[in-house]
Design an enzyme around this catalytic site. Sequence first.
Site, PDB file in Angstrom:
ATOM      1  N   GLU A 179      41.983  40.533  43.861  1.00 48.50           N
ATOM      2  CA  GLU A 179      40.843  41.106  42.999  1.00 48.50           C
ATOM      3  C   GLU A 179      41.049  40.221  41.635  1.00 48.50           C
ATOM      4  O   GLU A 179      40.210  40.147  40.766  1.00 48.50           O
ATOM      5  CB  GLU A 179      40.662  42.557  42.569  1.00 48.50           C
ATOM      6  CG  GLU A 179      39.955  43.268  43.815  1.00 48.50           C
ATOM      7  CD  GLU A 179      40.928  43.818  44.947  1.00 48.50           C
ATOM      8  OE1 GLU A 179      42.009  43.321  45.050  1.00 48.50           O
ATOM      9  OE2 GLU A 179      40.666  44.474  45.925  1.00 48.50           O
ATOM     10  N   PHE A 223      40.825  60.207  46.739  1.00 49.41           N
ATOM     11  CA  PHE A 223      41.318  58.879  47.283  1.00 49.41           C
ATOM     12  C   PHE A 223      40.915  57.757  46.438  1.00 49.41           C
ATOM     13  O   PHE A 223      39.482  57.631  46.408  1.00 49.41           O
ATOM     14  CB  PHE A 223      41.095  58.837  48.724  1.00 49.41           C
ATOM     15  CG  PHE A 223      41.578  57.586  49.366  1.00 49.41           C
ATOM     16  CD1 PHE A 223      43.056  57.306  49.501  1.00 49.41           C
ATOM     17  CD2 PHE A 223      40.631  56.700  49.873  1.00 49.41           C
ATOM     18  CE1 PHE A 223      43.496  55.912  50.189  1.00 49.41           C
ATOM     19  CE2 PHE A 223      41.106  55.624  50.472  1.00 49.41           C
ATOM     20  CZ  PHE A 223      42.632  55.253  50.333  1.00 49.41           C
ATOM     21  N   GLN A 224      41.713  56.913  46.030  1.00 49.37           N
ATOM     22  CA  GLN A 224      41.222  55.569  45.240  1.00 49.37           C
ATOM     23  C   GLN A 224      40.401  55.979  44.189  1.00 49.37           C
ATOM     24  O   GLN A 224      39.488  55.053  43.683  1.00 49.37           O
ATOM     25  CB  GLN A 224      40.310  54.820  46.471  1.00 49.37           C
ATOM     26  CG  GLN A 224      41.587  54.036  47.319  1.00 49.37           C
ATOM     27  CD  GLN A 224      40.897  52.944  48.158  1.00 49.37           C
ATOM     28  OE1 GLN A 224      39.675  52.798  48.480  1.00 49.37           O
ATOM     29  NE2 GLN A 224      42.005  52.008  48.636  1.00 49.37           N
ATOM     30  N   LYS A 274      29.883  55.892  44.499  1.00 49.56           N
ATOM     31  CA  LYS A 274      29.444  55.613  45.725  1.00 49.56           C
ATOM     32  C   LYS A 274      27.973  56.303  45.743  1.00 49.56           C
ATOM     33  O   LYS A 274      27.345  55.742  46.633  1.00 49.56           O
ATOM     34  CB  LYS A 274      30.564  56.012  46.782  1.00 49.56           C
ATOM     35  CG  LYS A 274      30.054  55.374  48.190  1.00 49.56           C
ATOM     36  CD  LYS A 274      31.306  55.498  48.988  1.00 49.56           C
ATOM     37  CE  LYS A 274      30.939  54.865  50.384  1.00 49.56           C
ATOM     38  NZ  LYS A 274      32.112  55.249  51.286  1.00 49.56           N
ATOM     39  N   MET A 304      58.458  26.773  30.212  1.00 51.63           N
ATOM     40  CA  MET A 304      58.228  27.152  29.073  1.00 51.63           C
ATOM     41  C   MET A 304      58.979  28.222  28.490  1.00 51.63           C
ATOM     42  O   MET A 304      59.426  28.112  27.490  1.00 51.63           O
ATOM     43  CB  MET A 304      56.576  27.433  28.927  1.00 51.63           C
ATOM     44  CG  MET A 304      56.330  27.649  27.262  1.00 51.63           C
ATOM     45  SD  MET A 304      56.603  26.151  26.482  1.00 51.63           S
ATOM     46  CE  MET A 304      55.052  25.484  26.543  1.00 51.63           C
TER      47      MET A 304
HETATM   48  C1  LIG Z   1      51.550  36.758  33.834  1.00 57.12           C
HETATM   49  C2  LIG Z   1      52.459  36.231  33.082  1.00 57.12           C
HETATM   50  N1  LIG Z   1      53.912  36.416  33.127  1.00 57.12           N
HETATM   51  C3  LIG Z   1      54.925  35.888  32.477  1.00 57.12           C
HETATM   52  C4  LIG Z   1      54.358  35.184  31.446  1.00 57.12           C
HETATM   53  C5  LIG Z   1      55.251  34.433  30.570  1.00 57.12           C
HETATM   54  N2  LIG Z   1      55.347  32.735  30.743  1.00 57.12           N
HETATM   55  C6  LIG Z   1      54.818  32.214  30.016  1.00 57.12           C
HETATM   56  S1  LIG Z   1      55.116  30.644  30.448  1.00 57.12           S
HETATM   57  C7  LIG Z   1      55.922  30.910  31.739  1.00 57.12           C
HETATM   58  C8  LIG Z   1      56.772  29.903  32.568  1.00 57.12           C
HETATM   59  C9  LIG Z   1      55.928  29.278  33.379  1.00 57.12           C
HETATM   60  O1  LIG Z   1      56.441  28.604  34.466  1.00 57.12           O
HETATM   61  P1  LIG Z   1      55.794  27.535  35.571  1.00 57.12           P
HETATM   62  O2  LIG Z   1      54.610  28.151  36.071  1.00 57.12           O
HETATM   63  O3  LIG Z   1      56.894  26.924  36.382  1.00 57.12           O
HETATM   64  O4  LIG Z   1      55.097  26.425  34.541  1.00 57.12           O
HETATM   65  P2  LIG Z   1      55.922  25.513  33.398  1.00 57.12           P
HETATM   66  O5  LIG Z   1      55.991  26.082  32.165  1.00 57.12           O
HETATM   67  O6  LIG Z   1      57.342  25.079  34.189  1.00 57.12           O
HETATM   68  O7  LIG Z   1      55.016  24.156  33.622  1.00 57.12           O
HETATM   69  C10 LIG Z   1      56.204  32.520  31.915  1.00 57.12           C
HETATM   70  C11 LIG Z   1      57.033  33.029  32.529  1.00 57.12           C
HETATM   71  C12 LIG Z   1      53.020  34.736  31.475  1.00 57.12           C
HETATM   72  N3  LIG Z   1      52.469  33.973  30.627  1.00 57.12           N
HETATM   73  N4  LIG Z   1      52.244  35.334  32.245  1.00 57.12           N
END
Ligand SMILES: Cc1ncc(C[n+]2csc(CCOP(=O)(O)OP(=O)(O)O)c2C)c(N)n1
Length: 566
Positions: A58, A120-121, A170, A479
Amino acid sequence: MQAPEEQPMPVRNGAELLLDTLTAQNVEMIFGYPGGAVLPLYDAVYRQKFRHILVRHEQAAAHAAEGYAKATGKPGVVFVTSGPGATNAITGIADAMMDSIPLVVFTGQVGTQAIGSDAFQEADILSMTASITKNNYQVHDVRDLPRIINEAFYVASTGRKGPVLIDLPKNIANQTTNAPFPEQVNLPQYQPAPTVDKHRVAQLMQALSQAHKPVLLVGNGVHAAAAQTEVQRFAQRYQVPVVATLLGLGVMPTNDPMFLGMGGMHGTYAANMALSECDLLINVGSRFDDRLATAPQRFAPHATIAHIDIDAAEMDKVIATTYQLVGDAKAVLKLMLRSSATRPEVSAWHQQLQEWQSQHPMHYQKSATEIKPQQVVELVGELTHGDAYVVTDVGQNQMWAAQYYPFKHQHQLITSGGLGTMGFGLPAAIGAKLAAPDKPVVLFIGDGGIQMTSEELEVIATYDLDIKIVLLNNHTLGMVRQWQDLFYDQRRSQTMFEHQPNFMKLAEAYGLAAHHLTDPQTVAADLAKAFAAPHAALIEVAIPALEPVMPMIAPGSANNEMMESD
Ligand SMILES: Cc1ncc(C[n+]2csc(CCOP(=O)(O)OP(=O)(O)O)c2C)c(N)n1
């Protein structure tokens, strides 16, 4: 004689009435996932042959609807069941709220007699989404459905756009009625299009005619108002250089001489210096997010600031402003273009900007032995002639795409700006491709983000969606690792992947073409080959683990305090 709208309608149940109302709203597609509480809706979808895209989670339904809404400018529509279906959609709803994306989300709910009994749900989705929707409703009488749906579409797609949720118990979906529809929307307290204060426009134009270093800052509000042409005309007429936020990319063609690029944390040197040195800053439809105004107290310190925004609540929220113009960006810019104000004398300013641009262009260290991600984005830009819908996930991949893709059109970049949601990219690309089947759609994504919603590869395969997925694999949560390296003494806590799935086999498991690119000498030809077939492909590109996104402004530093690469 009876007025036509009062004639009794055929007897229908709530679910059928809902779909009829969606048809009247010109909805062409729903993104969703079935479940017990929405069985009546799905039965109506089956019998009325409504176009429905079955996602695999979802969260993806909401993100795909966001991608669809971004690409079309129309509200995206979502169906999910009660409880876990509804809570799974929350991330996408929050994402849409942050980026002002119009969505109408229908959640199933347990029958009205069971609400509050921990049935439920059952989940209290109204409370949970109160702060992440523009409005939300629970339907208690089937006869209210058309009114509520029409209001929801109206509210979602006017003023500052955003998600609206309708929770449908529902038993209400099963209730029959011959109530008339549609009804006029009647929301006297809701004023989505405030009248622009012409006096303030005149004051601002007077200030512009006396400014020596003006800058126009453009954000998402320009896309929302479809005011790209007005911005370009304004920049040209008054010779005002333009800086974009991440979500403002595409408003100005990247190669327009008036365009300085993206401002903020990973923006261009010239854009950030312009923000720091300007004497008049006109912000059109951006909310001074902290990724742009990295140190609010020291933001645009020499400038008189004007803020044009449809949402009065944005005024003086982050940055104190002198001219506040509440209104639709297009309407305000039209008035500004009609002004008889004289053009400011800006030749010295332009010379300064050109120097900054030529002395500090966007650049990266080229390599003969490794494929650089920036080079991949540039090559994809060439292959797609700057015409593709560019969807990104979140992280370094997102910033490299923003920095190096040659954008030309509005709405072209589809990215999670405000919430920064990893997992957004894959489903959003699905929504964009379904919205614009004849347009190229490219997704830039990291090895972390693809693992958050990779189940949606099945949707790409099922509907044969030609999406080119460029997976920039650095074997790290790039990042976050970059921040650890810079600010946590290289303590790479939980950000290096020692083991990874075999992405080629993953693509094959879903029946998608797979390419693995490792050779910098052949990368251009390899990419061209991968892009040639008119079907989806997962293109995994091996990139260096420690490549940083540069330039960068450290959190809390001002716009002119950029770290640059050598
Ligand atoms: C749902 C979620 N969890 C954690 C983060 C924190 N976060 C931001 S960038 C990043 C790293 C992303 O890594 P990747 O997808 O390998 O991309 P890259 O930066 O290496 O291009 C994280 C963990 C986020 N933005 N969103």
